[in-house]
Design a protein around this motif. Structure first.
Motif, PDB file in Angstrom:
ATOM      1  N   GLU A   1     -16.629 -32.950 -18.300  1.00  0.00           N
ATOM      2  CA  GLU A   1     -15.925 -33.070 -17.032  1.00  0.00           C
ATOM      3  C   GLU A   1     -16.615 -34.145 -16.207  1.00  0.00           C
ATOM      4  OE1 GLU A   1     -15.910 -29.236 -15.217  1.00  0.00           O
ATOM      5  OE2 GLU A   1     -14.559 -28.342 -16.716  1.00  0.00           O
ATOM      6  N   GLY A   2     -15.883 -35.235 -15.923  1.00  0.00           N
ATOM      7  CA  GLY A   2     -16.480 -36.374 -15.240  1.00  0.00           C
ATOM      8  C   GLY A   2     -15.784 -36.733 -13.942  1.00  0.00           C
ATOM      9  N   ARG A   3     -16.554 -37.280 -13.043  1.00  0.00           N
ATOM     10  CA  ARG A   3     -16.025 -37.846 -11.802  1.00  0.00           C
ATOM     11  C   ARG A   3     -16.558 -39.264 -11.660  1.00  0.00           C
ATOM     12  NH1 ARG A   3     -16.347 -33.217  -7.061  1.00  0.00           N
ATOM     13  NH2 ARG A   3     -15.376 -31.510  -8.231  1.00  0.00           N
ATOM     14  N   VAL A   4     -15.797 -40.122 -10.987  1.00  0.00           N
ATOM     15  CA  VAL A   4     -16.237 -41.503 -10.808  1.00  0.00           C
ATOM     16  C   VAL A   4     -16.012 -41.920  -9.357  1.00  0.00           C
ATOM     17  CG1 VAL A   4     -15.657 -42.059 -13.207  1.00  0.00           C
ATOM     18  CG2 VAL A   4     -13.996 -42.528 -11.413  1.00  0.00           C
TER      19      VAL A   4
ATOM     20  N   GLU B   1     -11.594 -36.101 -18.282  1.00  0.00           N
ATOM     21  CA  GLU B   1     -11.957 -34.886 -19.011  1.00  0.00           C
ATOM     22  C   GLU B   1     -11.734 -35.078 -20.507  1.00  0.00           C
ATOM     23  OE1 GLU B   1      -9.887 -31.501 -17.559  1.00  0.00           O
ATOM     24  OE2 GLU B   1     -10.829 -31.515 -15.577  1.00  0.00           O
ATOM     25  N   PHE B   2     -12.563 -34.403 -21.283  1.00  0.00           N
ATOM     26  CA  PHE B   2     -12.411 -34.407 -22.734  1.00  0.00           C
ATOM     27  C   PHE B   2     -12.836 -33.035 -23.242  1.00  0.00           C
ATOM     28  CE2 PHE B   2     -14.577 -34.727 -26.859  1.00  0.00           C
ATOM     29  CZ  PHE B   2     -13.519 -35.169 -27.651  1.00  0.00           C
ATOM     30  N   GLN B   3     -12.115 -32.512 -24.229  1.00  0.00           N
ATOM     31  CA  GLN B   3     -12.526 -31.252 -24.836  1.00  0.00           C
ATOM     32  C   GLN B   3     -12.124 -31.237 -26.304  1.00  0.00           C
ATOM     33  OE1 GLN B   3     -10.536 -28.291 -22.402  1.00  0.00           O
ATOM     34  NE2 GLN B   3      -8.832 -28.152 -23.825  1.00  0.00           N
ATOM     35  N   THR B   4     -12.914 -30.545 -27.098  1.00  0.00           N
ATOM     36  CA  THR B   4     -12.633 -30.418 -28.524  1.00  0.00           C
ATOM     37  C   THR B   4     -13.273 -29.139 -29.042  1.00  0.00           C
ATOM     38  OG1 THR B   4     -12.816 -31.535 -30.666  1.00  0.00           O
ATOM     39  CG2 THR B   4     -14.695 -31.721 -29.198  1.00  0.00           C
TER      40      THR B   4
ATOM     41  N   GLU C   1     -20.030 -25.075 -24.520  1.00  0.00           N
ATOM     42  CA  GLU C   1     -20.745 -25.674 -23.394  1.00  0.00           C
ATOM     43  C   GLU C   1     -19.875 -26.710 -22.678  1.00  0.00           C
ATOM     44  OE1 GLU C   1     -23.529 -25.018 -21.999  1.00  0.00           O
ATOM     45  OE2 GLU C   1     -24.401 -23.608 -23.418  1.00  0.00           O
ATOM     46  N   THR C   2     -20.201 -26.977 -21.413  1.00  0.00           N
ATOM     47  CA  THR C   2     -19.520 -27.992 -20.613  1.00  0.00           C
ATOM     48  C   THR C   2     -20.563 -28.924 -20.016  1.00  0.00           C
ATOM     49  OG1 THR C   2     -17.689 -26.511 -20.047  1.00  0.00           O
ATOM     50  CG2 THR C   2     -18.004 -28.429 -18.653  1.00  0.00           C
ATOM     51  N   TYR C   3     -20.400 -30.234 -20.268  1.00  0.00           N
ATOM     52  CA  TYR C   3     -21.296 -31.254 -19.723  1.00  0.00           C
ATOM     53  C   TYR C   3     -20.596 -31.913 -18.543  1.00  0.00           C
ATOM     54  CZ  TYR C   3     -23.866 -35.677 -19.372  1.00  0.00           C
ATOM     55  OH  TYR C   3     -24.576 -36.764 -18.918  1.00  0.00           O
ATOM     56  N   ARG C   4     -21.253 -31.941 -17.388  1.00  0.00           N
ATOM     57  CA  ARG C   4     -20.666 -32.513 -16.177  1.00  0.00           C
ATOM     58  C   ARG C   4     -21.447 -33.754 -15.752  1.00  0.00           C
ATOM     59  NH1 ARG C   4     -20.376 -26.986 -15.869  1.00  0.00           N
ATOM     60  NH2 ARG C   4     -18.262 -26.154 -15.547  1.00  0.00           N
TER      61      ARG C   4
END
Length: 478
Positions: free
Chosen positions: A192-195, A235-238, A270-273
């Motif tokens: 989960e990313g923000r820019v 966002e990316f998920q797999t 897990e979720t990487y932010r």
């Protein structure tokens, strides 16, 4: 014209799908519901009833409900005699129906799942009990299950046959969907990313491999996904069956790949932010503790030269090279490094003291407003930091000079470029990124010219050291 036609086709197909789904809309088992409610209304024990309901505050749709009532009646009562008839009449509407007769030695528990968790309700606990159970899809939300059950046993009282039992009417999440979803969540890895607004038109390539060496062997075009930034987020998920490693790399608007990237462990569940700024980023510190290098379980850590992720860039740091270099410096050089390091440590402690004063002023303002009964931003007292802003600029100027002095000593001692890169990364993360975040909070309370000047100065230093580090990163390795 083609675009308009395409949009019309999409709308028509959507309406058709909606019409089809409406035709298949699940119906309530009205006969069962009416029968059970009649038993509760006519013969229910008011002291033996429990009722609970939870609705979505935005849609007012029921998310879970529970109605349980004990009752007693004569075996020949009209409402009781029609139980079997009503359940069988509504049988086509359900996806599960169960009838257990006296003599059956099995107990029966109903699994009830809500957003708060799951529990088992014991419906049938005795061999002498008879039970009817029906489960249907909830008409308002197919992800919910409506369960209707009645359990009873008979007994002789004053020569007449009487019935003692309990009625259950429960709406909850469908256990089959919930369990699949929970299992999927256990395997799902997410980013989960923000820019920042000024880099919101970038893209991000995602690379995945089974090992560190396999990741390093990937070509630039071997990405598994190219994720766009939408509303300053990406966002990316797999789903993963086992831990893997991956890379997050930015694509600039002109189509070129950024020279820096982030390598991290991809771990199921897990979720990487991450928040990406112009030239640096802030990441989820706890992620490294849980599953990354700090946990000791990282697939990126080997005995060979390894990847070290700093707060600003991923760079190859040759640990063996640094160990060999340390052996070459003289005792006098080591002493000078220690002295200059202590000066830098003192600079950072002084800055930390300033930010602690900020926290104290925030706390005083909060206590004052609470004491005065002031709520909201109207007449509330807010702290002013102009004098602290000036001190922050002054201390950062001193620290900048001391950093340059330390780097000059390091370069004179021929520190390897990989070590210098790590130094830059540590400074950007510990000295400047944290300051920038704290200044942002201060400016929300006191957006003065001196505050904006202080943050601009800190950001200018960040950009300067980022440029110096990038030059080292981009140097050809022979």
């Amino acid at each position: 014209m083609k675009r308009i036609i395409s949009l019309l086709l999409i709308v028509c197909s959507t309406l058709t799908a909606f019409a089809d789904s409406s035709a298949d809309q699940p119906k309530r088992p009205e006969k069962v519901i009416a029968n059970l409610n009649a038993i509760i209304n006519l013969h229910g024990h008011k002291a033996g009833q429990s009722f609970a309901i939870n609705r979505n505050p935005n849609t007012n749709i029921i998310e879970s409900s529970e109605k349980i009532a004990t009752f007693s009646c004569n075996l020949s009562d009209a409402s009781f005699e029609t139980i079997a008839e009503s359940f069988m009449a509504d049988e086509p509407l359900c996806y599960q129906i169960l009838h257990m007769v006296p003599g059956n030695k099995e107990v029966f528990k109903l699994k009830v799942v809500t957003n708060e968790g799951s529990k088992n309700i014991l419906l049938r606990s005795k061999n002498e009990q008879e039970m009817w159970l029906m489960c249907t899809k909830n008409p308002e939300n197919p992800q919910l299950r409506d369960a209707y059950a009645i359990v009873w046993e008979t007994g002789d009282t004053f020569g007449e046959k009487e019935v003692e039992g309990t009625v259950y009417m429960i709406t909850s999440l469908r256990p089959d969907i919930y369990e699949k979803s929970a299992e999927s969540d256990k395997r799902m890895f997410k980013i989960e990313g923000r820019v920042d607004a000024n880099i919101a038109d970038s893209l991000y390539n995602i690379y995945i491999a089974d090992s560190r060496d396999a990741l390093y062997a990937l070509d630039d075009d071997d990405y598994v996904a190219c994720v766009p930034v939408v509303n300053k987020r990406f966002e990316f998920q797999t789903e993963l069956d086992h831990p893997m490693v991956g890379r997050l790399r930015c694509i600039f608007p002109d189509g070129s790949l950024c020279s820096a990237w982030i390598d991290l462990d991809f771990v199921p569940g897990e979720t990487y932010r991450i928040t990406v700024h112009n030239g640096y980023y802030d990441e989820d510190r706890d992620y490294e503790r849980r599953v990354g290098r700090q946990s000791g379980r990282s697939l990126l850590v080997t005995d060979s030269p390894r990847m070290v992720v700093t707060d600003s860039i991923s760079s190859i740091v040759d640990a063996n090279e640094m160990d060999q270099w340390v052996k070459t410096i003289s005792p006098e050089q080591k002493m000078r490094f220690e002295m200059k390091g202590k000066v830098l440590e003192s600079d950072m402690e002084a800055l930390q003291g300033i930010y602690e004063q900020v926290g104290e002023q925030f706390s005083e303002a909060q206590d004052f407003n609470k004491k005065m009964g002031i709520e909201g931003a109207g007449n509330a007292w807010t702290p002013h930091f102009d004098s602290l802003y000036e001190q922050i600029v002054t201390l950062n100027k001193k620290m900048d000079a001391d950093i340059q002095d330390f780097l000059k000593e390091a370069k004179a001692a021929h520190m390897p470029s990989s070590g210098l890169i790590q130094l830059y990364g540590n400074m950007l993360g510990e000295a400047y990124s944290e300051q920038n975040k704290k200044l942002t909070v201060m400016l929300l309370a006191d957006p003065s010219k001196k505050g904006k000047k202080a943050q601009k100065y800190v950001q200018k230093l960040m950009e300067k050291y980022m440029e110096e580090m990038n030059k080292l990163v981009d140097e050809p390795k022979w």
